[in-house]
Scaffold this motif. Structure first.
Motif, PDB file in Angstrom:
ATOM      1  N   UNK A 412      13.228  -5.230   2.630  1.00 47.80           N
ATOM      2  CA  UNK A 412      13.282  -3.870   2.087  1.00 47.80           C
ATOM      3  C   UNK A 412      14.703  -3.505   1.667  1.00 47.80           C
ATOM      4  N   UNK A 413      15.684  -3.941   2.457  1.00 44.55           N
ATOM      5  CA  UNK A 413      17.082  -3.654   2.104  1.00 44.55           C
ATOM      6  C   UNK A 413      17.455  -4.321   0.779  1.00 44.55           C
ATOM      7  N   UNK A 414      17.069  -5.594   0.632  1.00 39.13           N
ATOM      8  CA  UNK A 414      17.400  -6.320  -0.597  1.00 39.13           C
ATOM      9  C   UNK A 414      16.635  -5.776  -1.797  1.00 39.13           C
ATOM     10  N   UNK A 415      15.463  -5.187  -1.539  1.00 38.93           N
ATOM     11  CA  UNK A 415      14.625  -4.670  -2.628  1.00 38.93           C
ATOM     12  C   UNK A 415      15.116  -3.331  -3.163  1.00 38.93           C
ATOM     13  N   UNK A 416      16.029  -2.691  -2.456  1.00 36.34           N
ATOM     14  CA  UNK A 416      16.467  -1.345  -2.813  1.00 36.34           C
ATOM     15  C   UNK A 416      16.799  -1.122  -4.276  1.00 36.34           C
ATOM     16  N   UNK A 417      17.582  -1.999  -4.915  1.00 36.93           N
ATOM     17  CA  UNK A 417      17.952  -1.762  -6.319  1.00 36.93           C
ATOM     18  C   UNK A 417      16.787  -1.879  -7.301  1.00 36.93           C
ATOM     19  N   UNK A 418      15.623  -2.353  -6.840  1.00 40.23           N
ATOM     20  CA  UNK A 418      14.517  -2.626  -7.765  1.00 40.23           C
ATOM     21  C   UNK A 418      13.293  -1.753  -7.485  1.00 40.23           C
ATOM     22  N   UNK A 419      13.485  -0.653  -6.770  1.00 37.09           N
ATOM     23  CA  UNK A 419      12.349   0.159  -6.340  1.00 37.09           C
ATOM     24  C   UNK A 419      11.617   0.842  -7.492  1.00 37.09           C
ATOM     25  N   UNK A 420      12.219   0.904  -8.660  1.00 37.50           N
ATOM     26  CA  UNK A 420      11.518   1.519  -9.791  1.00 37.50           C
ATOM     27  C   UNK A 420      10.347   0.663 -10.263  1.00 37.50           C
ATOM     28  N   UNK A 421      10.365  -0.603  -9.911  1.00 37.92           N
ATOM     29  CA  UNK A 421       9.245  -1.469 -10.271  1.00 37.92           C
ATOM     30  C   UNK A 421       8.119  -1.244  -9.270  1.00 37.92           C
ATOM     31  N   UNK A 422       6.929  -1.021  -9.766  1.00 38.35           N
ATOM     32  CA  UNK A 422       5.811  -0.637  -8.903  1.00 38.35           C
ATOM     33  C   UNK A 422       5.480  -1.711  -7.873  1.00 38.35           C
ATOM     34  N   UNK A 423       5.581  -2.987  -8.275  1.00 36.90           N
ATOM     35  CA  UNK A 423       5.234  -4.043  -7.323  1.00 36.90           C
ATOM     36  C   UNK A 423       6.248  -4.126  -6.182  1.00 36.90           C
TER      37      UNK A 423
END
Length: 440
Positions: A412-423
């Motif tokens: 979840x931490x690494x995903x932070x910059x990409x949260x605008x993508x629905x998947x």
């Protein structure tokens, strides 16, 4: 005991842990190097209250262990056995140093058996032999296999009960070689109880079990694998410290493991030497020290290449190509969290590890899947990160391992910059739901 102001063993243990010279320790305590030497050799005893208090402060010795008169034990010493104290106490490294060296400086080491959870009914055995100890070893191996496959929560209670049952055999008659083997089997079981406790976030219980394992391994120090076991216990404690975001504490535990390996009569195996170096690499990676990390991991690979199966400890049967790749990949993953340029290397090693683990290593595969997913994010491969992350959530949800659930958070931490993508947002919601369900 410190109550009688015998600091010699403590000075030796502290210097073994920190690598300090007598002069450096003297500066900390306000003593000359010559006076430190005299105290260590038992030729001088500290007598004056002001000097003793200054030395105790320099060594971070808890006040409850120092008696400057006939006062009653302080409230701090009275509560020293609580779970919270064992999880957070700042002198834990000094305690395990005392346990690993057979020192009697910490009175609670003599009470560890009473502090372990769950009591057992007495086992009435007048005599035991090698077959009895072999049965204990086989049961511990079963606990270890269950832990690898399903997590520590499945059999932890049974392992604790078994430890108490085994301790009931201490007074049974047996030949000296059987006694030594029994002590080693007891220490190995206690090490396993500590690991399983750590895996379910019972950190205080883990620390107590590991201290007990070190104390028992010291009693079996004539056994050819006793040093291996003591070192592995210390490295387990370092692993816990890294998990709890305490890399400096972890590094001190690894350094204590190195000193233990150097000081004991029985040599360590190449496998154990490689684990010291791997753990050192992990500590350096967690501290953002790329070059020392890579140097340690390279030396670890050299040690593994020299390993002889005939000298490998029985508890290290799980070391295979997948485990070695996981060790390398985890170090690179820790570096990638600080320096993303290491992400590609982490992906390569972790991918090899995940594909190499079979069903008997379901937890190992799952936690490395989680690290692989996060590494994919750092490497910029979002599709692979999401697919691997969802697989990790599914695999970890089948385990009884709170530690494994905690390994989802770095995704979840690494995903932070990409949260605008629905998947990506969907993956983070899956992680939140899984961790929430595990906590309820």
């Amino acid at each position: 005991m410190l109550a009688s102001h015998e600091f010699g063993q403590l000075f030796l243990a502290v210097r073994a842990t920190t690598g300090e010279t007598q002069q450096q320790l003297g500066i900390r305590c306000g003593l000359s190097a010559g006076r430190v030497s005299d105290v260590e050799r038992g030729q001088h005893h500290l007598r004056f209250g002001e000097v003793i208090a200054r030395v105790a402060a320099g060594l971070d010795v808890p006040p409850g262990l120092i008696s400057l008169g006939r006062s009653q034990p302080s409230s701090e010493s009275a509560s020293v056995d609580s779970d919270e104290d064992w999880a957070e106490r700042s002198d834990y490294i000094a305690i395990v140093t005392a346990a690993a060296t057979g020192s009697r400086l910490y009175p609670e080491l003599e009470r560890l058996d009473a502090m372990l959870p769950v009591r057992a009914e007495p086992v009435r055995r007048l005599h035991i032999g090698n077959a009895d100890v072999a049965a204990i070893e086989a049961i511990t191996d079963g606990f270890r296999r269950s832990d690898f496959a399903s997590g520590g929560g499945v059999c932890r209670a049974a392992a604790i009960a078994q430890l108490h049952q085994v301790r009931q055999l201490e007074k049974a008659r047996c030949a000296d070689p059987v006694r030594t083997r029994l002590l080693m089997a007891t220490a190995d079981l206690a090490m396993m109880v500590g690991w399983m406790s750590y895996d379910v976030d019972e950190h205080a219980a883990a620390r107590r079990a590991w201290a007990f394992a070190l104390k028992t391994a010291w009693q079996a120090r004539s056994h050819e694998r006793s040093t291996d076991l003591a070192v592995d216990v210390l490295l387990d404690a370092a692993h816990q410290a890294l998990h709890r975001q305490r890399p400096k504490e972890a590094l001190r535990l690894v350094q204590l493991a190195e000193n233990t390996a150097a000081d004991r009569e029985q040599p360590i195996s190449a496998i154990t030497r490689s684990y010291i170096l791997v753990s050192l690499g992990w500590c350096r990676a967690a501290l953002g020290q790329a070059q020392p990390c890579r140097r340690a991991m390279g030396e670890a690979l050299d040690a593994l290449a020299a390993a002889d199966p005939a000298t490998t400890p029985s508890w290290a049967w799980h070391v295979n190509d997948a485990e070695i790749a996981a060790q390398q990949g985890h170090a690179l993953f820790l570096l990638a969290q600080i320096h993303p340029r290491f992400a590609a290397g982490a992906v390569d090693q972790l991918h090899h590890a995940v594909n190499g683990y079979g069903e008997p290593f379901a937890r190992s595969r799952a936690v490395n899947q989680a690290s692989l997913a996060a590494a994919h994010f750092y490497a910029g491969d979002i599709d692979a990160a999401v697919a691997t992350g969802e697989a990790a959530v599914s695999a970890i949800s089948r385990l009884n391992s709170p530690r494994a659930f905690a390994r989802l958070q770095p995704i979840a931490d690494a995903a932070g910059p990409f949260l605008r993508r629905s998947e990506v947002a969907g993956l983070c919601e899956s992680i939140r739901a899984a961790r929430s369900g595990a906590a309820s």
